[in-house]
Design a protein around this motif. Structure first.
Motif, PDB file in Angstrom:
ATOM      1  N   UNK A  49      -4.972  -6.309  10.506  1.00 20.88           N
ATOM      2  CA  UNK A  49      -3.717  -5.543  10.487  1.00 20.88           C
ATOM      3  C   UNK A  49      -2.483  -6.424  10.317  1.00 20.88           C
ATOM      4  N   UNK A  50      -2.460  -7.575  10.978  1.00 18.94           N
ATOM      5  CA  UNK A  50      -1.298  -8.455  10.881  1.00 18.94           C
ATOM      6  C   UNK A  50      -1.075  -8.938   9.442  1.00 18.94           C
ATOM      7  N   UNK A  51      -2.154  -9.061   8.688  1.00 20.11           N
ATOM      8  CA  UNK A  51      -2.038  -9.464   7.289  1.00 20.11           C
ATOM      9  C   UNK A  51      -1.236  -8.433   6.497  1.00 20.11           C
ATOM     10  N   UNK A  52      -1.564  -7.175   6.679  1.00 20.42           N
ATOM     11  CA  UNK A  52      -0.889  -6.129   5.914  1.00 20.42           C
ATOM     12  C   UNK A  52       0.558  -5.951   6.393  1.00 20.42           C
ATOM     13  N   UNK A  53       0.784  -6.194   7.676  1.00 16.92           N
ATOM     14  CA  UNK A  53       2.165  -6.172   8.167  1.00 16.92           C
ATOM     15  C   UNK A  53       2.966  -7.312   7.520  1.00 16.92           C
ATOM     16  N   UNK A  54       2.358  -8.485   7.416  1.00 17.59           N
ATOM     17  CA  UNK A  54       3.052  -9.623   6.812  1.00 17.59           C
ATOM     18  C   UNK A  54       3.290  -9.398   5.318  1.00 17.59           C
ATOM     19  N   UNK A  55       2.348  -8.745   4.642  1.00 16.08           N
ATOM     20  CA  UNK A  55       2.554  -8.417   3.228  1.00 16.08           C
ATOM     21  C   UNK A  55       3.773  -7.508   3.057  1.00 16.08           C
ATOM     22  N   UNK A  56       3.889  -6.527   3.962  1.00 11.25           N
ATOM     23  CA  UNK A  56       5.049  -5.630   3.907  1.00 11.25           C
ATOM     24  C   UNK A  56       6.344  -6.408   4.152  1.00 11.25           C
ATOM     25  N   UNK A  57       6.307  -7.348   5.096  1.00  8.89           N
ATOM     26  CA  UNK A  57       7.488  -8.172   5.359  1.00  8.89           C
ATOM     27  C   UNK A  57       7.844  -9.021   4.142  1.00  8.89           C
ATOM     28  N   UNK A  58       6.816  -9.550   3.463  1.00  5.69           N
ATOM     29  CA  UNK A  58       7.060 -10.365   2.278  1.00  5.69           C
ATOM     30  C   UNK A  58       7.690  -9.527   1.160  1.00  5.69           C
ATOM     31  N   UNK A  59       7.166  -8.315   0.976  1.00  6.84           N
ATOM     32  CA  UNK A  59       7.729  -7.434  -0.055  1.00  6.84           C
ATOM     33  C   UNK A  59       9.202  -7.134   0.235  1.00  6.84           C
ATOM     34  N   UNK A  60       9.511  -6.865   1.491  1.00  4.81           N
ATOM     35  CA  UNK A  60      10.899  -6.578   1.864  1.00  4.81           C
ATOM     36  C   UNK A  60      11.788  -7.792   1.607  1.00  4.81           C
ATOM     37  N   UNK A  61      11.290  -8.976   1.974  1.00  7.50           N
ATOM     38  CA  UNK A  61      12.081 -10.193   1.771  1.00  7.50           C
ATOM     39  C   UNK A  61      12.294 -10.488   0.291  1.00  7.50           C
ATOM     40  N   UNK A  62      11.360 -10.057  -0.558  1.00  9.77           N
ATOM     41  CA  UNK A  62      11.469 -10.311  -2.000  1.00  9.77           C
ATOM     42  C   UNK A  62      12.354  -9.296  -2.703  1.00  9.77           C
ATOM     43  N   UNK A  63      12.778  -8.253  -1.983  1.00 13.93           N
ATOM     44  CA  UNK A  63      13.587  -7.213  -2.601  1.00 13.93           C
ATOM     45  C   UNK A  63      12.803  -5.991  -2.994  1.00 13.93           C
ATOM     46  N   UNK A  64      11.595  -5.826  -2.402  1.00 18.88           N
ATOM     47  CA  UNK A  64      10.772  -4.656  -2.680  1.00 18.88           C
ATOM     48  C   UNK A  64       9.455  -5.040  -3.333  1.00 18.88           C
ATOM     49  N   UNK A  65       8.461  -4.137  -3.278  1.00 20.77           N
ATOM     50  CA  UNK A  65       7.134  -4.442  -3.831  1.00 20.77           C
ATOM     51  C   UNK A  65       7.166  -4.811  -5.308  1.00 20.77           C
ATOM     52  N   UNK A  66       8.004  -4.128  -6.100  1.00 23.28           N
ATOM     53  CA  UNK A  66       8.042  -4.441  -7.533  1.00 23.28           C
ATOM     54  C   UNK A  66       8.463  -5.884  -7.756  1.00 23.28           C
ATOM     55  N   UNK A  67       9.455  -6.331  -6.994  1.00 23.28           N
ATOM     56  CA  UNK A  67       9.909  -7.718  -7.136  1.00 23.28           C
ATOM     57  C   UNK A  67       8.880  -8.706  -6.599  1.00 23.28           C
ATOM     58  N   UNK A  68       8.072  -8.275  -5.613  1.00 26.14           N
ATOM     59  CA  UNK A  68       7.084  -9.180  -5.004  1.00 26.14           C
ATOM     60  C   UNK A  68       5.908  -9.463  -5.930  1.00 26.14           C
ATOM     61  N   UNK A  69       5.774  -8.689  -7.020  1.00 21.35           N
ATOM     62  CA  UNK A  69       4.654  -8.919  -7.939  1.00 21.35           C
ATOM     63  C   UNK A  69       4.612 -10.366  -8.426  1.00 21.35           C
ATOM     64  N   UNK A  70       5.764 -10.935  -8.705  1.00 21.08           N
ATOM     65  CA  UNK A  70       5.801 -12.276  -9.290  1.00 21.08           C
ATOM     66  C   UNK A  70       5.300 -13.342  -8.316  1.00 21.08           C
ATOM     67  N   UNK A  71       5.200 -13.004  -7.041  1.00 23.80           N
ATOM     68  CA  UNK A  71       4.661 -13.941  -6.070  1.00 23.80           C
ATOM     69  C   UNK A  71       3.138 -14.028  -6.151  1.00 23.80           C
ATOM     70  N   UNK A  72       2.527 -13.063  -6.841  1.00 22.67           N
ATOM     71  CA  UNK A  72       1.067 -13.027  -6.993  1.00 22.67           C
ATOM     72  C   UNK A  72       0.741 -12.916  -8.479  1.00 22.67           C
ATOM     73  N   UNK A  73       0.990 -13.981  -9.253  1.00 24.12           N
ATOM     74  CA  UNK A  73       0.835 -13.914 -10.714  1.00 24.12           C
ATOM     75  C   UNK A  73      -0.631 -13.775 -11.125  1.00 24.12           C
ATOM     76  N   UNK A  74      -0.869 -13.034 -12.205  1.00 24.05           N
ATOM     77  CA  UNK A  74      -2.220 -12.794 -12.701  1.00 24.05           C
ATOM     78  C   UNK A  74      -2.478 -13.459 -14.042  1.00 24.05           C
TER      79      UNK A  74
END
Length: 641
Positions: A49-74
């Motif tokens: 659970x803490x992992x998914x909470x931290x992912x949400x925190x990371x998305x917020x810090x990046x300016x939202x999930x759409x912006x957080x995509x670039x942190x996980x390049x494919x």
């Protein structure tokens, strides 16, 4: 109690540590560093659970999930943890099709991990938010690498993904591709009736190659192979396999299904048709060897598979089929068993509930047996003794030719090692290498290459001074129940090590050939079989040596056949199996090997059953049967020190 295993607890602790570091990085503004640690965390425990909470925190810090995509390049080289985290980020961004596709990719690469146990995948409204085309592609991606059927652990991990797919199907029950792909996933989870239902619906809606393939697979898994054949043959009649690349693989499936039904001759014409159009077809050639083996059981077809794979290493199906057909076959996939009377008594004693390492047995056999059988007795029961009353003719203690390599000496009828024990580090390496099973003959040869650097004296020493079995479950079982198999495995791999000795020397005139020849033609012993197997393995992997190997094996086989006229030759059945495992031997020699095997089988079938072991302390003596001698004529004394 948590019910979690120690490994699971370790994984959770590792994941928690990665999440803690990621949160520190988020708070310091180093978002890419945080993303890297979350990728490691999801690999350790995808459900933390803490992992998914931290992912949400990371998305917020990046300016939202759409912006957080670039942190996980494919793009470029992509890691599994990156794929899993990106799936969750895409779900948070509302790109459900991409999220499902990435989750399927994670399932594809590591199906036993609980990637699909994601809260967003279980949303009740999700089936109405996804494109069925995208879901069908995701199912195809996930199931392509899944075994059929799925073992319990990955089945539990994959089931939420399956449930999601079924929910999508409830909304799109006329989507042919999704029906077909879902049939494959459902089949792997064991619901074959549902798999047939889905594939039949797809086939009715759009008869064609893919629905036909999936329907046949479902019918075959459901125990309806004849119906599967009818579906597949109808499809092949529509598109001939010699004019359509895709259907050529279906023709191979048809041929092999005939083989599975016990009708391999009916399958061969399908393969011939494919090979006539495409001689280098990656499956048809190997499959033809498999069907021909099903017809007559001749190991020559297995050698053909090995030669095919050596010529076409990209044809992995040849290797897969060779492993399947070699599995647990004497010498082809495992060390052959022993038949000595000494070993039979050893088994009886080890089966007794009060036997332990201090138990003594005093075995007196009527005639000399292979001295390695004494090694097996002393390995399990070191305080025991073995004696022999007489020597059969021809004398089994004598080599067939004057050797330059001797590993046994005899004091009358008592054998003793003629070489020193190996260095401890050499014995340990052999101990770590020896196996009683191997995937294929070439695989056993390749596995033994790690022994190539050992001194020749140490490889010879370990033949008569075998180390104890490994301290694992199999090693303990062998020591407790069948120590002779471990002795034989050590000898096999020591001889395979000799086969790798000084490979810079040309085979003719090489030291490895000289030593293996001496061992093969030496005194009658299990080492003869081990050296014979090493020579067979050389022949399998180096075709230019086959004529020479055949001549050496022939000499030993013919000697054994002559000796069998006047006494028991306990290694003869195994030696015959080695000859049959060398299909380049002459037809006459292979016929002799089959004859000798049949004779040994008949002798065993007509033999009296082994008498019960006497109580301890006490004695039991087996009466001498009329006619020729056989294993089991053995006086047994049991006692405890």
């Amino acid at each position: 109690m948590s019910g979690r295993s120690g490994d699971e607890d370790d994984e959770r602790l590792a994941a928690e540590g990665e999440v803690a570091v990621a949160r520190l990085a988020i708070h310091s503004g180093d978002l890419r560093h945080a993303a890297d640690h979350l990728c490691d965390a999801v690999l350790a425990d995808p459900q933390l659970p803490e992992l998914h909470e931290a992912l949400a925190e990371l998305c917020a810090a990046a300016g939202g999930p759409a912006a957080a995509r670039e942190l996980f390049p494919l793009d470029g080289r992509v890691y599994l943890g990156t794929v899993a985290c990106r799936a969750h980020v895409e779900a948070a961004a509302g790109d459900w099709d991409t999220a499902v596709g990435l989750l399927a990719s994670a399932v594809q690469y590591e199906p036993a991990r609980p990637w699909a146990h994601a809260a967003w995948l279980a949303r009740e409204d999700l089936p109405g938010l996804v494109d069925p085309d995208a879901v069908a592609q995701a199912v195809a991606r996930a199931t392509g690498a899944l075994p059929d059927p799925l073992p319990a652990e990955p089945a539990d991990a994959v089931r939420p993904f399956h449930d999601f797919v079924q929910a999508v199907l409830a909304r799109h029950d006329d989507h042919v591709l999704l029906l077909a792909m879902a049939s494959g996933l459902t089949r792997r989870l064991g619901d074959t009736a549902r798999a047939v239902e889905l594939a039949e619906r797809a086939h009715r809606l759009a008869p064609g190659y893919l629905p036909a393939v999936m329907l046949g697979n479902a019918l075959r898994s459901a125990g309806r192979p004849e119906r599967a054949l009818a579906v597949w043959e109808a499809e092949l009649a529509r598109v001939a396999p010699d004019r359509d690349d895709s259907s050529s693989y279906l023709a191979v499936d048809v041929a092999e299904l005939y083989g599975a039904l016990g009708r391999p001759a009916e399958g061969l014409p399908w393969l011939d048709r494919v090979l006539a159009a495409e001689p280098e077809h990656p499956k048809a050639g190997p499959a033809r060897y498999g069907l021909r083996h099903a017809l007559d059981g001749d190991p020559a077809h297995l050698l053909g598979l090995a030669d095919h794979h050596r010529a076409h290493p990209e044809h992995e199906y040849a290797q897969e089929l060779l492993e399947r057909l070699s599995h647990r076959e004497p010498w082809l996939g495992l060390v052959s068993g022993a038949t000595e009377a000494t070993v039979n008594v050893l088994h009886q004693v080890l089966a007794a509930s009060d036997t332990d390492r201090d138990t003594e047995i005093d075995c007196t056999a009527s005639t000399v047996e292979p001295p390695s059988s004494v090694l097996a007795v002393r390995l399990a029961l070191p305080r025991s003794t073995v004696g022999y009353q007489a020597v059969g003719e021809p004398d089994p203690r004598l080599p067939l030719t004057e050797p330059t390599t001797r590993i046994w000496a005899w004091d009358g009828t008592d054998p003793r090692p003629a070489v020193a024990p190996p260095a401890p580090q050499s014995a340990e390496l052999v101990r770590a290498t020896a196996e009683i099973f191997w995937p294929t003959v070439p695989a056993a040869y390749d596995h033994a290459v790690r022994l190539a650097g050992l001194p020749l004296d140490d490889l010879l020493g370990v033949l008569v001074h075998p180390p104890m079995p490994r301290e694992d479950e199999l090693g303990r079982a062998l020591l407790a129940h069948q120590p002779e198999l471990w002795v034989r495995a050590v000898q096999v791999f020591a001889c395979l090590g000799i086969a790798h000795h000084r490979t810079d020397q040309p085979w003719e005139g090489s030291e490895r050939r000289r030593v293996l020849r001496d061992l093969l033609l030496g005194p009658e012993d299990w080492v003869v079989e081990a050296a014979g197997f090493a020579l067979v393995a050389i022949g399998w992997t180096q075709p230019r040596t086959r004529a020479d190997v055949a001549a050496l094996l022939q000499q030993r086989l013919h000697h054994g056949a002559r000796a069998r006229r006047t006494r028991v030759v306990t290694i003869l059945r195994s030696l015959s199996a080695l000859v049959l495992a060398a299909p380049w031997m002459s037809d006459e020699d292979r016929a002799l090997a089959r004859h000798l095997t049949a004779r040994e089988d008949a002798a065993d079938a007509g033999a009296d059953s082994e008498p019960e072991t006497a109580g301890r302390p006490g004695t039991a003596e087996e009466s001498e049967p009329a006619g020729e001698p056989r294993p089991g004529r053995l006086r047994r004394l049991f006692g405890r020190g």
